[in-house]
Enzyme design. Structure first.
Site, PDB file in Angstrom:
ATOM      1  N   ARG A 238       0.855  -1.183   0.000  1.00  0.00           N
ATOM      2  CA  ARG A 238       0.000   0.000   0.000  1.00  0.00           C
ATOM      3  C   ARG A 238       0.895   1.238   0.000  1.00  0.00           C
ATOM      4  O   ARG A 238       1.931   1.261   0.690  1.00  0.00           O
ATOM      5  CB  ARG A 238      -0.899   0.035   1.240  1.00  0.00           C
ATOM      6  CG  ARG A 238      -2.103  -0.895   1.183  1.00  0.00           C
ATOM      7  CD  ARG A 238      -3.123  -0.445   0.131  1.00  0.00           C
ATOM      8  NE  ARG A 238      -4.319  -1.273   0.090  1.00  0.00           N
ATOM      9  CZ  ARG A 238      -4.500  -2.322  -0.705  1.00  0.00           C
ATOM     10  NH1 ARG A 238      -3.538  -2.715  -1.539  1.00  0.00           N
ATOM     11  NH2 ARG A 238      -5.638  -3.001  -0.683  1.00  0.00           N
ATOM     12  N   GLU A 267      -2.641   8.165  -4.306  1.00  0.00           N
ATOM     13  CA  GLU A 267      -2.987   7.234  -5.373  1.00  0.00           C
ATOM     14  C   GLU A 267      -4.366   7.616  -5.909  1.00  0.00           C
ATOM     15  O   GLU A 267      -5.282   7.733  -5.094  1.00  0.00           O
ATOM     16  CB  GLU A 267      -2.993   5.814  -4.805  1.00  0.00           C
ATOM     17  CG  GLU A 267      -3.105   4.766  -5.874  1.00  0.00           C
ATOM     18  CD  GLU A 267      -2.885   3.349  -5.352  1.00  0.00           C
ATOM     19  OE1 GLU A 267      -1.904   3.097  -4.635  1.00  0.00           O
ATOM     20  OE2 GLU A 267      -3.731   2.501  -5.660  1.00  0.00           O
ATOM     21  N   HIS A 286      -1.150   0.340  -9.768  1.00  0.00           N
ATOM     22  CA  HIS A 286      -1.781  -0.627  -8.851  1.00  0.00           C
ATOM     23  C   HIS A 286      -2.378  -1.814  -9.639  1.00  0.00           C
ATOM     24  O   HIS A 286      -3.581  -2.073  -9.562  1.00  0.00           O
ATOM     25  CB  HIS A 286      -2.864   0.068  -7.993  1.00  0.00           C
ATOM     26  CG  HIS A 286      -3.138  -0.667  -6.706  1.00  0.00           C
ATOM     27  ND1 HIS A 286      -3.544  -0.034  -5.549  1.00  0.00           N
ATOM     28  CD2 HIS A 286      -3.083  -1.987  -6.397  1.00  0.00           C
ATOM     29  CE1 HIS A 286      -3.723  -0.932  -4.590  1.00  0.00           C
ATOM     30  NE2 HIS A 286      -3.446  -2.126  -5.075  1.00  0.00           N
TER      31      HIS A 286
HETATM   32  C1  DGY Z   1      -5.750  -5.962  -2.836  1.00  0.00           C
HETATM   33  O1  DGY Z   1      -6.575  -6.834  -3.144  1.00  0.00           O
HETATM   34  O2  DGY Z   1      -5.704  -5.461  -1.713  1.00  0.00           O
HETATM   35  C2  DGY Z   1      -4.778  -5.555  -3.872  1.00  0.00           C
HETATM   36  O3  DGY Z   1      -4.111  -4.393  -3.555  1.00  0.00           O
HETATM   37  C3  DGY Z   1      -5.443  -5.432  -5.233  1.00  0.00           C
HETATM   38  O4  DGY Z   1      -4.412  -5.568  -6.164  1.00  0.00           O
END
Ligand code: DGY
Length: 326
Positions: A238, A267, A286
């Protein structure tokens, strides 16, 4: 349940979409961009179920706007940092997520970023497209070796371990930092160390932690100062696990070798963001879990959770199972 009303914050791939349409009364946000806050508050009103993405912040205000009949929140992601889970738990609302299904796809992409940064793949592509490829050069676009290098994994859960398994194929030495993981005989070969040891010894540092109050800005100025000057940071976890301003300075001053980010803070990262002025950085939008098969399975899992919640049965994947204990 067929009368249950649900709001889905984005179109789902098939067959998840049809399954939902057949089972419940769906209202689906048809646009690519997430609904604005006021629209979200309006759309959830009176719904028994909410299926959302990681781009949708779901807090007490959204739960209030939905009303007391809200029975389930299903996130089409494994990370649930966009949801106030504590608030949902206090209201007895189960929250579903999609663990496991995206582990291998995300680990593949982590390695793709690691290798692309180490071997300067995007720069090579740009070099050719810009018409600069005039000869084979002994010192052209020199990168770093991956085989035999040391890989430091911050977080040794499902995805961290899947990355470690891939690293074994490259004869890498693998270190990990994870206060919550005790070494286990089934673990892939890796050594548990402190964060300080990991940062000072690793050629590649890859992040695999959830975002929470302990991991927010886990990687900041102090941590970059402890890394090797050639080291490359990879983030598929993240964005806010990394302090973006500190990363910008560390990259600009060549305190570290480079970074490859699939997640950023903010983001999306605006095209005018200072990070994008740097040539020792790769950014992708992402997409670590973005294979057709995996995204399809994530949507199915999110539908399974939603329908279970509407049926009053435990969600197959629930992040707050305490709601069933009261
Ligand atoms: C999630 O599922 O948390 C991922 O970041 C998606 O790619």
């Amino acid at each position: 349940m067929s009368q249950a009303k649900v709001f889905i914050t984005r179109q789902l791939p098939e067959p998840a979409h049809s399954r939902l349409k057949e089972a419940v009364q769906t209202e689906i946000w048809p646009h690519q961009l997430p609904p604005e806050r006021t629209t979200l508050l309006e759309k959830v009103a009176g719904k028994e179920g909410l299926l959302c993405l990681l781009t949708d912040p779901i807090d007490g205000e959204v739960m209030d706007a939905a009303g007391p009949q809200l029975e389930v929140i299903s996130n089409c992601a494994v990370g649930v940092d966009n949801i106030d889970v504590q608030e949902a738990t206090a209201r007895g609302i189960p929250v579903g997520n999609t663990p496991g299904i995206l582990t291998e796809t995300t680990a593949d992409f982590t390695f793709a970023l690691l290798m692309a940064a180490a071997r300067r793949v995007p720069e090579g592509d740009q070099h050719v497209r810009a018409g600069k490829w005039q000869t084979w050069g002994l010192t052209l676009l020199l990168g770093q070796d991956i085989a035999e290098a040391t890989l430091g994994l911050v977080g040794f859960g499902r995805i961290g371990k899947a990355v470690a398994r891939r690293a074994a194929g490259f004869n890498m030495r693998v270190l990990y930092y994870d206060p919550e993981h005790e070494p286990h005989p089934d673990d892939p070969p890796a050594q548990k160390v402190t964060l300080k040891e990991l940062l000072s010894q690793s050629d590649f540092v890859s992040l695999h932690t959830p975002l929470n109050q302990d991991t927010y800005h886990l990687m900041g100025a102090e941590e970059f100062a402890q890394m090797k000057p050639e080291a490359i940071l990879v983030n598929t976890a993240r964005g806010p696990v990394v302090d973006s301003q500190a990363l910008y300075l560390a990259l600009k001053e060549r305190q570290i070798g480079g970074a490859a980010l699939d997640v950023t803070d903010p983001e999306p990262l605006p095209a005018v963001h200072p990070l994008l002025t740097l040539d020792n950085l790769i950014v992708t939008p992402h997409i670590a879990s973005a294979s057709r098969a995996t995204r399809g399975k994530m949507a199915q899992m999110a539908v399974d959770n939603l329908l279970a919640g509407l049926n009053g049965t435990p969600l197959p994947n629930c992040v707050n199972p305490q709601v069933y204990r009261t």
